[in-house]
Design a protein around this motif. Structure first.
Motif, PDB file in Angstrom:
ATOM      1  N   GLN A  49       2.644  61.136   0.879  1.00 11.53           N
ATOM      2  CA  GLN A  49       2.691  62.595   0.883  1.00 11.53           C
ATOM      3  C   GLN A  49       4.011  63.060   0.280  1.00 11.53           C
ATOM      4  O   GLN A  49       5.059  62.910   0.892  1.00 11.53           O
ATOM      5  CB  GLN A  49       2.563  63.093   2.326  1.00 11.53           C
ATOM      6  CG  GLN A  49       1.321  62.532   2.996  1.00 11.53           C
ATOM      7  CD  GLN A  49       1.126  63.061   4.394  1.00 11.53           C
ATOM      8  OE1 GLN A  49       1.995  63.732   4.937  1.00 11.53           O
ATOM      9  NE2 GLN A  49      -0.011  62.752   4.977  1.00 11.53           N
ATOM     10  N   HIS A  57       1.292  67.993   6.303  1.00  8.70           N
ATOM     11  CA  HIS A  57      -0.033  67.969   6.941  1.00  8.70           C
ATOM     12  C   HIS A  57       0.058  68.688   8.290  1.00  8.70           C
ATOM     13  O   HIS A  57       1.147  68.880   8.832  1.00  8.70           O
ATOM     14  CB  HIS A  57      -0.555  66.533   7.111  1.00  8.70           C
ATOM     15  CG  HIS A  57       0.378  65.589   7.824  1.00  8.70           C
ATOM     16  ND1 HIS A  57       0.073  64.282   8.065  1.00  8.70           N
ATOM     17  CD2 HIS A  57       1.613  65.775   8.352  1.00  8.70           C
ATOM     18  CE1 HIS A  57       1.069  63.699   8.709  1.00  8.70           C
ATOM     19  NE2 HIS A  57       2.010  64.571   8.890  1.00  8.70           N
ATOM     20  N   SER A  85      -0.912  67.507  10.971  1.00 11.76           N
ATOM     21  CA  SER A  85      -0.757  66.550  12.071  1.00 11.76           C
ATOM     22  C   SER A  85       0.532  66.829  12.862  1.00 11.76           C
ATOM     23  O   SER A  85       0.637  66.452  14.028  1.00 11.76           O
ATOM     24  CB  SER A  85      -0.727  65.121  11.529  1.00 11.76           C
ATOM     25  OG  SER A  85      -1.894  64.869  10.792  1.00 11.76           O
ATOM     26  N   GLN A 117      -0.145  68.474  16.123  1.00  9.27           N
ATOM     27  CA  GLN A 117      -0.536  67.521  17.190  1.00  9.27           C
ATOM     28  C   GLN A 117       0.654  67.167  18.055  1.00  9.27           C
ATOM     29  O   GLN A 117       0.583  67.162  19.276  1.00  9.27           O
ATOM     30  CB  GLN A 117      -0.938  66.191  16.555  1.00  9.27           C
ATOM     31  CG  GLN A 117      -2.323  65.962  16.175  1.00  9.27           C
ATOM     32  CD  GLN A 117      -2.496  64.469  15.826  1.00  9.27           C
ATOM     33  OE1 GLN A 117      -1.998  63.587  16.526  1.00  9.27           O
ATOM     34  NE2 GLN A 117      -3.222  64.216  14.758  1.00  9.27           N
ATOM     35  N   ARG A 162       2.609  70.144  -0.565  1.00  7.47           N
ATOM     36  CA  ARG A 162       2.956  68.843  -1.137  1.00  7.47           C
ATOM     37  C   ARG A 162       3.435  69.012  -2.564  1.00  7.47           C
ATOM     38  O   ARG A 162       2.879  69.819  -3.320  1.00  7.47           O
ATOM     39  CB  ARG A 162       1.759  67.894  -1.116  1.00  7.47           C
ATOM     40  CG  ARG A 162       1.481  67.413   0.278  1.00  7.47           C
ATOM     41  CD  ARG A 162       0.422  66.351   0.313  1.00  7.47           C
ATOM     42  NE  ARG A 162      -0.118  66.283   1.666  1.00  7.47           N
ATOM     43  CZ  ARG A 162      -1.097  65.505   2.051  1.00  7.47           C
ATOM     44  NH1 ARG A 162      -1.671  64.705   1.168  1.00  7.47           N
ATOM     45  NH2 ARG A 162      -1.518  65.517   3.295  1.00  7.47           N
ATOM     46  N   GLN A 173      -5.383  72.810   5.867  1.00  9.22           N
ATOM     47  CA  GLN A 173      -6.051  71.745   6.624  1.00  9.22           C
ATOM     48  C   GLN A 173      -6.463  72.262   8.000  1.00  9.22           C
ATOM     49  O   GLN A 173      -5.932  73.255   8.485  1.00  9.22           O
ATOM     50  CB  GLN A 173      -5.087  70.565   6.847  1.00  9.22           C
ATOM     51  CG  GLN A 173      -4.734  69.795   5.594  1.00  9.22           C
ATOM     52  CD  GLN A 173      -3.917  68.550   5.895  1.00  9.22           C
ATOM     53  OE1 GLN A 173      -3.156  68.504   6.872  1.00  9.22           O
ATOM     54  NE2 GLN A 173      -4.058  67.528   5.067  1.00  9.22           N
ATOM     55  N   PHE A 190      -0.535  57.041  12.146  1.00 12.03           N
ATOM     56  CA  PHE A 190      -0.653  57.649  13.481  1.00 12.03           C
ATOM     57  C   PHE A 190      -1.980  57.386  14.171  1.00 12.03           C
ATOM     58  O   PHE A 190      -2.208  57.872  15.277  1.00 12.03           O
ATOM     59  CB  PHE A 190      -0.389  59.161  13.395  1.00 12.03           C
ATOM     60  CG  PHE A 190      -0.945  59.800  12.137  1.00 12.03           C
ATOM     61  CD1 PHE A 190      -0.200  59.807  10.960  1.00 12.03           C
ATOM     62  CD2 PHE A 190      -2.206  60.370  12.133  1.00 12.03           C
ATOM     63  CE1 PHE A 190      -0.701  60.376   9.793  1.00 12.03           C
ATOM     64  CE2 PHE A 190      -2.708  60.946  10.979  1.00 12.03           C
ATOM     65  CZ  PHE A 190      -1.958  60.951   9.789  1.00 12.03           C
ATOM     66  N   THR A 191      -2.882  56.654  13.531  1.00 12.15           N
ATOM     67  CA  THR A 191      -4.151  56.307  14.196  1.00 12.15           C
ATOM     68  C   THR A 191      -4.418  54.810  14.064  1.00 12.15           C
ATOM     69  O   THR A 191      -4.069  54.186  13.067  1.00 12.15           O
ATOM     70  CB  THR A 191      -5.329  57.091  13.571  1.00 12.15           C
ATOM     71  OG1 THR A 191      -5.186  57.099  12.158  1.00 12.15           O
ATOM     72  CG2 THR A 191      -5.417  58.496  14.097  1.00 12.15           C
ATOM     73  N   GLY A 217      -9.888  62.442   7.161  1.00 10.38           N
ATOM     74  CA  GLY A 217      -9.342  61.233   7.748  1.00 10.38           C
ATOM     75  C   GLY A 217      -9.426  61.366   9.258  1.00 10.38           C
ATOM     76  O   GLY A 217      -9.383  62.474   9.795  1.00 10.38           O
ATOM     77  N   CYS A 218      -9.544  60.229   9.947  1.00 10.69           N
ATOM     78  CA  CYS A 218      -9.653  60.309  11.401  1.00 10.69           C
ATOM     79  C   CYS A 218      -9.310  58.958  12.031  1.00 10.69           C
ATOM     80  O   CYS A 218      -9.077  57.973  11.323  1.00 10.69           O
ATOM     81  CB  CYS A 218     -11.060  60.730  11.806  1.00 10.69           C
ATOM     82  SG  CYS A 218     -12.337  59.587  11.224  1.00 10.69           S
ATOM     83  N   GLY A 219      -9.297  58.928  13.341  1.00  8.80           N
ATOM     84  CA  GLY A 219      -9.044  57.655  14.016  1.00  8.80           C
ATOM     85  C   GLY A 219      -8.670  57.868  15.467  1.00  8.80           C
ATOM     86  O   GLY A 219      -8.650  58.998  15.961  1.00  8.80           O
ATOM     87  N   ALA A 227      -8.207  61.736  16.774  1.00  5.56           N
ATOM     88  CA  ALA A 227      -7.671  62.828  15.944  1.00  5.56           C
ATOM     89  C   ALA A 227      -8.388  62.801  14.605  1.00  5.56           C
ATOM     90  O   ALA A 227      -8.941  61.779  14.199  1.00  5.56           O
ATOM     91  CB  ALA A 227      -6.175  62.654  15.741  1.00  5.56           C
ATOM     92  N   PHE A 228      -8.391  63.943  13.956  1.00  5.83           N
ATOM     93  CA  PHE A 228      -8.962  63.996  12.603  1.00  5.83           C
ATOM     94  C   PHE A 228      -8.282  65.121  11.829  1.00  5.83           C
ATOM     95  O   PHE A 228      -7.673  66.009  12.428  1.00  5.83           O
ATOM     96  CB  PHE A 228     -10.484  64.208  12.634  1.00  5.83           C
ATOM     97  CG  PHE A 228     -10.921  65.409  13.434  1.00  5.83           C
ATOM     98  CD1 PHE A 228     -10.974  66.666  12.851  1.00  5.83           C
ATOM     99  CD2 PHE A 228     -11.272  65.275  14.773  1.00  5.83           C
ATOM    100  CE1 PHE A 228     -11.371  67.783  13.590  1.00  5.83           C
ATOM    101  CE2 PHE A 228     -11.675  66.385  15.516  1.00  5.83           C
ATOM    102  CZ  PHE A 228     -11.718  67.627  14.928  1.00  5.83           C
TER     103      PHE A 228
HETATM  104  N1  DAH Z   1      -2.806  63.999   8.072  1.00  9.68           N
HETATM  105  C1  DAH Z   1      -3.718  63.300   7.204  1.00  9.68           C
HETATM  106  C2  DAH Z   1      -3.532  63.782   5.771  1.00  9.68           C
HETATM  107  O1  DAH Z   1      -3.011  64.833   5.575  1.00  9.68           O
HETATM  108  C3  DAH Z   1      -5.140  63.532   7.622  1.00  9.68           C
HETATM  109  C4  DAH Z   1      -5.444  62.878   8.934  1.00  9.68           C
HETATM  110  C5  DAH Z   1      -5.938  61.595   8.955  1.00  9.68           C
HETATM  111  C6  DAH Z   1      -5.255  63.560  10.109  1.00  9.68           C
HETATM  112  C7  DAH Z   1      -6.221  60.974  10.134  1.00  9.68           C
HETATM  113  C8  DAH Z   1      -5.559  62.937  11.316  1.00  9.68           C
HETATM  114  C9  DAH Z   1      -6.048  61.645  11.298  1.00  9.68           C
HETATM  115  O2  DAH Z   1      -5.403  63.541  12.481  1.00  9.68           O
HETATM  116  O3  DAH Z   1      -6.331  61.042  12.470  1.00  9.68           O
HETATM  117  O4  DAH Z   1      -3.899  63.088   4.868  1.00  9.68           O
END
Ligand code: DAH
Length: 339
Positions: free
Chosen positions: A150, A166, A168, A171, A192, A206, A248-249, A279-281, A302-303
């Motif tokens: 990033q 992002h 995130s 969070q 970015r 986002q 982070f995931t 993205g997620c996890g 999270a996603f």
């Molecule tokens: N923050 C990531 C991005 O900007 C996207 C993302 C991926 C957020 C996985 C999440 C996650 O919460 O679990 O590319």
């Protein structure tokens, strides 16, 4: 003839019109085709040569006087009518042209609505952030190449101050101040340092999602995202999770949604039948601990998804720059989408 001219002159200079009817009477009497002025001009044609000069001048003076008098009262009476109309409180108001929402707002509101129905609440965080909330707390070690994923905007000489890359980061702010259960989505603008093209922009949006409680599993994540996708793109939509990496995931995945071409192949999905949308996890236990949440007791998922990308699919938009050009011809097309 001179007498006639003088008499009319006198009448005209004494004339006052209090109503439109009186003014109309004046016009008919003197200025209309069959009025007295035209009659005098007819008579003028028969006047002998030596009198023509003097009478002609007088006649022209009379013509001007009549025209000016008429104009004067016409203007006065017109503005009076306008005032009366302005004071009429029963007169219907003038309609104000309705604007329309921006496609990004429409899409964001719809995403928020869907998750609100699942019991998620909405939170927001700052756009100017520090390294901790954007990177360190999210398990990006210092000097780790994952930070290069990033391209960050640094806005002061202090490398600790950044524009968030992002959502995130929100969070982290939530988990630092709230104990589980946490069920939140976090929409917002991110930045970015990227070259602007049809597919990429240095500013975009986002929506981040976070669910932390006891016994949250990957199955919960999958079911939540499936529900979201069907609500957003229709009952027939399917999802596919591909293994991926985010600091982070753990585990991490990328989620694809089935393309409307149903795998027959089209430009949008480049013939694959799938479109990547987020993205997620499972939240990495390190991240929970960094934020003061006991990772032995709690787990979470999270996603994060890009709103521009979802709006691309929803509205068949092909160039990200259109979102930011503020061309009304583009923007007004979304009025029909309501919201
Ligand atoms: N923050 C990531 C991005 O900007 C996207 C993302 C991926 C957020 C996985 C999440 C996650 O919460 O679990 O590319």
């Amino acid at each position: 003839m001179l007498d006639k001219i003088n008499r009319i002159k006198e009448d005209a200079s004494r004339f006052k019109a209090a109503t439109q009817d009186e003014l109309e009477e004046f016009r008919l009497k003197y200025l209309s085709k069959k009025g007295q002025l035209n009659a005098l001009f007819d008579e003028f044609k028969t006047v002998a040569g030596e009198q023509k000069r003097e009478l002609g001048q007088k006649l022209n003076e009379l013509k001007n006087l009549l025209a000016e008098t008429f104009e004067h009262y016409r203007e006065a009476l017109d503005s009076e009518t306008e005032t009366v109309r302005d004071n009429d409180l029963t007169r219907p108001g003038e309609s104000i042209p309705m604007g329309s929402r921006h496609p990004i707002s429409i899409t964001r509101n719809e995403i928020c609505d869907i998750f609100t129905r699942l019991g998620f609440t909405i939170a927001e965080g700052p756009e100017i952030e520090d390294d901790w909330h954007v990177f360190s707390a999210l398990n990006f070690p210092k000097e780790h190449p994952a930070r290069d994923m990033q391209d960050t905007f640094f806005i002061t000489k202090n490398p600790d101050v950044v524009l968030r890359t992002h959502t995130s980061s929100v969070q982290v702010r939530i988990m630092e101040t709230t104990q589980p259960p946490i069920r939140m989505i976090m929409p917002g603008r991110v930045f970015r340092n990227e070259a602007i093209s049809a597919r990429a922009h240095c500013i975009f949006h986002q929506v981040e999602g976070l669910y932390v409680a006891e016994n949250v599993s990957f199955a919960d994540l999958k079911q939540t995202l499936l529900f979201f996708t069907k609500e957003m793109f229709g009952e027939k939509s399917r999802i596919r999770l591909r293994p991926s990496f985010f600091p982070f995931t753990e585990p991490s995945a990328e989620m694809d949604v089935s393309c409307t071409c149903e795998g027959k192949g089209c430009n949008l999905c480049k013939g694959t039948g799938w479109l990547e949308i987020m993205g997620c996890g499972m939240v990495d236990p390190n991240v929970l601990d960094n934020c003061g949440i006991d990772s032995r007791k709690y787990s979470g998922f999270a996603f994060g998804m890009g709103i521009e990308r979802i709006a691309f699919l929803k509205f068949q938009i092909k160039d990200i720059r259109m979102y930011f050009e503020n061309d009304v011809r583009f923007l007004e097309q979304f009025a029909a989408a309501g919201f």
